[in-house]
Motif scaffolding. Structure first.
Motif, PDB file in Angstrom:
ATOM      1  N   ASP A 111       0.791  -1.230   0.000  1.00 25.60           N
ATOM      2  CA  ASP A 111       0.000   0.000   0.000  1.00 25.60           C
ATOM      3  C   ASP A 111       0.827   1.286   0.000  1.00 25.60           C
ATOM      4  N   THR A 112       2.127   1.190   0.282  1.00 26.78           N
ATOM      5  CA  THR A 112       2.949   2.394   0.452  1.00 26.78           C
ATOM      6  C   THR A 112       3.742   2.699  -0.805  1.00 26.78           C
ATOM      7  N   PRO A 113       3.565   3.880  -1.399  1.00 23.81           N
ATOM      8  CA  PRO A 113       4.340   4.224  -2.597  1.00 23.81           C
ATOM      9  C   PRO A 113       5.737   4.719  -2.239  1.00 23.81           C
ATOM     10  N   VAL A 114       6.613   4.660  -3.190  1.00 26.44           N
ATOM     11  CA  VAL A 114       7.933   5.240  -3.018  1.00 26.44           C
ATOM     12  C   VAL A 114       7.827   6.752  -3.163  1.00 26.44           C
ATOM     13  N   SER A 115       8.748   7.494  -2.537  1.00 26.32           N
ATOM     14  CA  SER A 115       8.767   8.946  -2.709  1.00 26.32           C
ATOM     15  C   SER A 115      10.177   9.465  -2.464  1.00 26.32           C
ATOM     16  N   LEU A 116      10.358  10.735  -2.754  1.00 27.85           N
ATOM     17  CA  LEU A 116      11.644  11.402  -2.538  1.00 27.85           C
ATOM     18  C   LEU A 116      11.583  12.158  -1.217  1.00 27.85           C
ATOM     19  N   TYR A 117      12.540  11.891  -0.348  1.00 28.87           N
ATOM     20  CA  TYR A 117      12.555  12.499   0.984  1.00 28.87           C
ATOM     21  C   TYR A 117      13.848  13.272   1.199  1.00 28.87           C
ATOM     22  N   GLU A 118      13.744  14.334   1.970  1.00 29.17           N
ATOM     23  CA  GLU A 118      14.915  15.089   2.411  1.00 29.17           C
ATOM     24  C   GLU A 118      15.115  14.842   3.900  1.00 29.17           C
ATOM     25  N   ILE A 119      16.343  14.541   4.275  1.00 29.65           N
ATOM     26  CA  ILE A 119      16.651  14.312   5.692  1.00 29.65           C
ATOM     27  C   ILE A 119      16.871  15.659   6.359  1.00 29.65           C
ATOM     28  N   THR A 120      16.030  16.010   7.290  1.00 23.49           N
ATOM     29  CA  THR A 120      16.162  17.297   7.977  1.00 23.49           C
ATOM     30  C   THR A 120      16.841  17.163   9.329  1.00 23.49           C
ATOM     31  N   ASN A 121      16.971  15.942   9.808  1.00 23.04           N
ATOM     32  CA  ASN A 121      17.717  15.703  11.044  1.00 23.04           C
ATOM     33  C   ASN A 121      18.074  14.227  11.081  1.00 23.04           C
ATOM     34  N   VAL A 122      19.227  13.917  11.643  1.00 22.05           N
ATOM     35  CA  VAL A 122      19.637  12.514  11.717  1.00 22.05           C
ATOM     36  C   VAL A 122      20.375  12.254  13.024  1.00 22.05           C
ATOM     37  N   LYS A 123      20.026  11.155  13.665  1.00 22.93           N
ATOM     38  CA  LYS A 123      20.724  10.676  14.855  1.00 22.93           C
ATOM     39  C   LYS A 123      21.345   9.331  14.490  1.00 22.93           C
ATOM     40  N   PRO A 124      22.647   9.313  14.202  1.00 29.14           N
ATOM     41  CA  PRO A 124      23.288   8.079  13.738  1.00 29.14           C
ATOM     42  C   PRO A 124      23.008   6.897  14.656  1.00 29.14           C
ATOM     43  N   GLY A 125      22.580   5.804  14.039  1.00 29.70           N
ATOM     44  CA  GLY A 125      22.308   4.589  14.787  1.00 29.70           C
ATOM     45  C   GLY A 125      20.969   4.560  15.477  1.00 29.70           C
ATOM     46  N   ALA A 126      20.157   5.602  15.273  1.00 33.33           N
ATOM     47  CA  ALA A 126      18.877   5.659  16.000  1.00 33.33           C
ATOM     48  C   ALA A 126      17.699   6.038  15.097  1.00 33.33           C
ATOM     49  N   SER A 127      17.735   7.226  14.511  1.00 35.44           N
ATOM     50  CA  SER A 127      16.557   7.697  13.779  1.00 35.44           C
ATOM     51  C   SER A 127      16.924   8.837  12.840  1.00 35.44           C
ATOM     52  N   MET A 128      15.962   9.209  12.003  1.00 36.57           N
ATOM     53  CA  MET A 128      16.117  10.381  11.152  1.00 36.57           C
ATOM     54  C   MET A 128      14.747  10.975  10.868  1.00 36.57           C
ATOM     55  N   VAL A 129      14.726  12.263  10.612  1.00 31.61           N
ATOM     56  CA  VAL A 129      13.485  12.967  10.289  1.00 31.61           C
ATOM     57  C   VAL A 129      13.458  13.207   8.783  1.00 31.61           C
ATOM     58  N   LEU A 130      12.368  12.777   8.142  1.00 30.91           N
ATOM     59  CA  LEU A 130      12.249  12.865   6.696  1.00 30.91           C
ATOM     60  C   LEU A 130      11.129  13.820   6.290  1.00 30.91           C
ATOM     61  N   LYS A 131      11.420  14.648   5.302  1.00 33.00           N
ATOM     62  CA  LYS A 131      10.428  15.544   4.719  1.00 33.00           C
ATOM     63  C   LYS A 131      10.091  15.033   3.325  1.00 33.00           C
ATOM     64  N   ASP A 132       8.829  14.727   3.095  1.00 33.41           N
ATOM     65  CA  ASP A 132       8.384  14.220   1.793  1.00 33.41           C
ATOM     66  C   ASP A 132       8.362  15.374   0.793  1.00 33.41           C
ATOM     67  N   LEU A 133       9.163  15.278  -0.261  1.00 35.14           N
ATOM     68  CA  LEU A 133       9.263  16.355  -1.243  1.00 35.14           C
ATOM     69  C   LEU A 133       8.275  16.218  -2.387  1.00 35.14           C
ATOM     70  N   LEU A 134       7.541  15.112  -2.446  1.00 30.57           N
ATOM     71  CA  LEU A 134       6.608  14.896  -3.551  1.00 30.57           C
ATOM     72  C   LEU A 134       5.192  14.588  -3.102  1.00 30.57           C
ATOM     73  N   GLY A 135       5.059  13.823  -2.035  1.00 36.10           N
ATOM     74  CA  GLY A 135       3.739  13.368  -1.619  1.00 36.10           C
ATOM     75  C   GLY A 135       3.001  14.298  -0.691  1.00 36.10           C
ATOM     76  N   GLY A 136       3.659  15.364  -0.235  1.00 35.57           N
ATOM     77  CA  GLY A 136       2.970  16.353   0.586  1.00 35.57           C
ATOM     78  C   GLY A 136       2.752  15.955   2.022  1.00 35.57           C
ATOM     79  N   ARG A 137       3.360  14.848   2.466  1.00 30.61           N
ATOM     80  CA  ARG A 137       3.175  14.437   3.858  1.00 30.61           C
ATOM     81  C   ARG A 137       4.006  15.319   4.774  1.00 30.61           C
ATOM     82  N   GLU A 138       3.581  15.414   6.037  1.00 36.55           N
ATOM     83  CA  GLU A 138       4.342  16.174   7.014  1.00 36.55           C
ATOM     84  C   GLU A 138       5.626  15.426   7.348  1.00 36.55           C
ATOM     85  N   ALA A 139       6.629  16.168   7.872  1.00 39.79           N
ATOM     86  CA  ALA A 139       7.886  15.547   8.268  1.00 39.79           C
ATOM     87  C   ALA A 139       7.611  14.430   9.276  1.00 39.79           C
ATOM     88  N   ILE A 140       8.334  13.342   9.135  1.00 38.32           N
ATOM     89  CA  ILE A 140       8.058  12.168   9.951  1.00 38.32           C
ATOM     90  C   ILE A 140       9.364  11.577  10.456  1.00 38.32           C
TER      91      ILE A 140
END
Length: 441
Positions: free
Chosen positions: A99-128
């Motif tokens: 059900d999940t499409p591919v999209s282009l994301y920009e990394i706005t924050n990254v914690k190595p080995g733990a997590s990253m915050v992604l901004k969807d540049l095409l699908g209009g979703r909020e940063a996640i």
């Protein structure tokens, strides 16, 4: 095992129809680039190396899981027939991939080995925020990636097929999407979930059209001086004529403008710092500055010779003409040795210096002071990526501000990728602040 696709692959492999469908979808992702560059699958594997053949196959496989053939879908069929043999997390994962499409994301924050915050540049979703261990070890802030972001309970994870996109790959992707969707060049690209699903092969093709030629025809780093000349080290040796003394040469050198003495036998050949107006991003600048001036070369009287060192053929010709005019027949015709940057590096011997001679904190301070000066100058230098406007002028319009933001992200991202920690740890925050731009979303 969590997210284990082995049973699903076995199921597909036993059915010739579904196996052929999977093959066709993977081909949709790969064939445009293979045809363009006249190579086959094996060639591509050799050119790119591991792990890319598997990752690219995964791009096609994940797309295939979301395809419908009439009312049939492979995930639905598999779960209906073999779902009882799968763990609940696996069933949920397969459904999410479907059900999940591919999209282009920009990394706005990254914690190595733990997590990253992604901004969807095409699908209009909020940063996640995405929980991820391995990929975050090699990704940096402002990287752009193509991947599927999947809900997993009360958190989000990424799928297995991830492609990091360079700025050129992003442009290729945007061009492909505009062409496919019939959009004008200036149109903002915002895709629906259905459109993202249908355009999945374009993402893989864009990455390949950027990556394959760079892998097939690698470009060497270009080193430039502040005049825009390619760096080529020239060592000129002027032998003193018979009965000529060093003091005779020193007296004549006083007639050459822009020679600054540094002791009795040493001079710096300098010029005012010039604002660069050419493609600074296309080459690494090699020049030294002192007291607000650029050092074009050095001169040294040593024994019965005048030794001159410069870093380009143009500078070698200029200083030879200046010295010859000033000294007349006091010096013989020079002998010139020419070396490339690579040859200079090869000639360096580890025994000539100790790594600990310069404490890390001092090395970092020197590097950061240089970068401060370099980028402060750049703020008032025309930049090709900004339409040959200076960053300070570009931010005066809305379109220019958007361009400057992308430009800042790129230089900050490139710096973070450097192996040299003294550069990788440089803080570009002052540039954002000085240009009146918001750095973090």
């Amino acid at each position: 095992m969590r997210n284990d696709i082995s049973n699903l692959l076995t199921f597909i492999g036993k059915d010739s129809i579904w196996r052929e469908r999977l093959h066709d979808v993977v081909a949709e992702h790969l064939m445009p680039a293979l045809t363009e560059f006249e190579i086959n699958d094996d060639d591509m594997s050799d050119i790119l190396g591991e792990p890319w053949p598997g990752v690219l196959w995964g791009c096609g496989f994940e797309d295939f899981l979301g395809r419908h053939y009439g009312k049939d879908n492979i995930v639905d069929l598999y779960l209906k027939r073999r779902g009882w043999n799968e763990t609940s997390p696996n069933r949920d994962y397969f459904t999410a991939l479907r059900d999940t499409p591919v999209s282009l994301y920009e990394i706005t924050n990254v914690k190595p080995g733990a997590s990253m915050v992604l901004k969807d540049l095409l699908g209009g979703r909020e940063a996640i925020t995405v929980v991820e261990k391995s990929a975050t070890q090699s990704l940096n802030k402002w990287d752009k990636i193509v991947v599927r972001v999947i809900a997993d309970g009360d958190q989000h994870i990424i799928s297995g097929a991830l492609l990091a996109f360079s700025p050129d790959a992003v442009e290729i992707l945007f061009d492909g999407l505009r062409h496919t969707l019939g959009l004008d060049e200036s149109a903002v690209i915002a895709l629906s979930k259905e459109q993202l699903h249908k355009c999945a092969p374009i993402f893989t093709s864009a990455w390949l059209f950027d990556t394959l030629p760079r892998a097939m025809y690698p470009q060497q780093q270009t080193f430039l001086n502040s005049d825009g000349d390619e760096v080529m080290f020239h060592d000129l040796r002027f032998q003193l004529a018979p009965r000529v003394l060093q003091k005779d040469i020193r007296e004549r050198l006083k007639d050459i403008k822009n020679l600054i003495p540094d002791g009795a036998r040493y001079w710096n050949w300098v010029a005012p710092i010039r604002k660069r107006t050419t493609n600074e991003a296309e080459g690494l600048m090699l020049d030294t500055q002192i007291d607000g001036k650029t050092i074009l070369g050095t001169l040294e009287l040593k024994g019965k010779a005048l030794l001159i060192g410069v870093n380009s053929s143009n500078r070698a010709a200029k200083i030879e003409a200046l010295v010859t005019k000033a000294t007349g027949d006091l010096l013989k015709t020079p002998l010139t040795t020419i070396r490339t940057v690579e040859q200079m590096m090869e000639e360096e011997h580890p025994d000539d210096y100790e790594e600990d001679d310069l404490p890390p904190e001092i090395a970092q301070q020197i590097a950061h002071e240089y970068m401060d000066n370099h980028y402060r100058e750049t703020l008032d230098t025309p930049v090709p990526a900004l339409g040959n406007k200076t960053p300070r002028k570009a931010v005066k319009s809305a379109a220019g501000r958007a361009q400057v933001v992308e430009w800042l992200k790129q230089i900050e991202n490139r710096s973070a990728k450097r192996d040299d920690s003294t550069i990788g740890e440089y803080d570009f925050g002052w540039m954002w602040q000085e240009l009146g731009l918001q750095r973090d979303p």
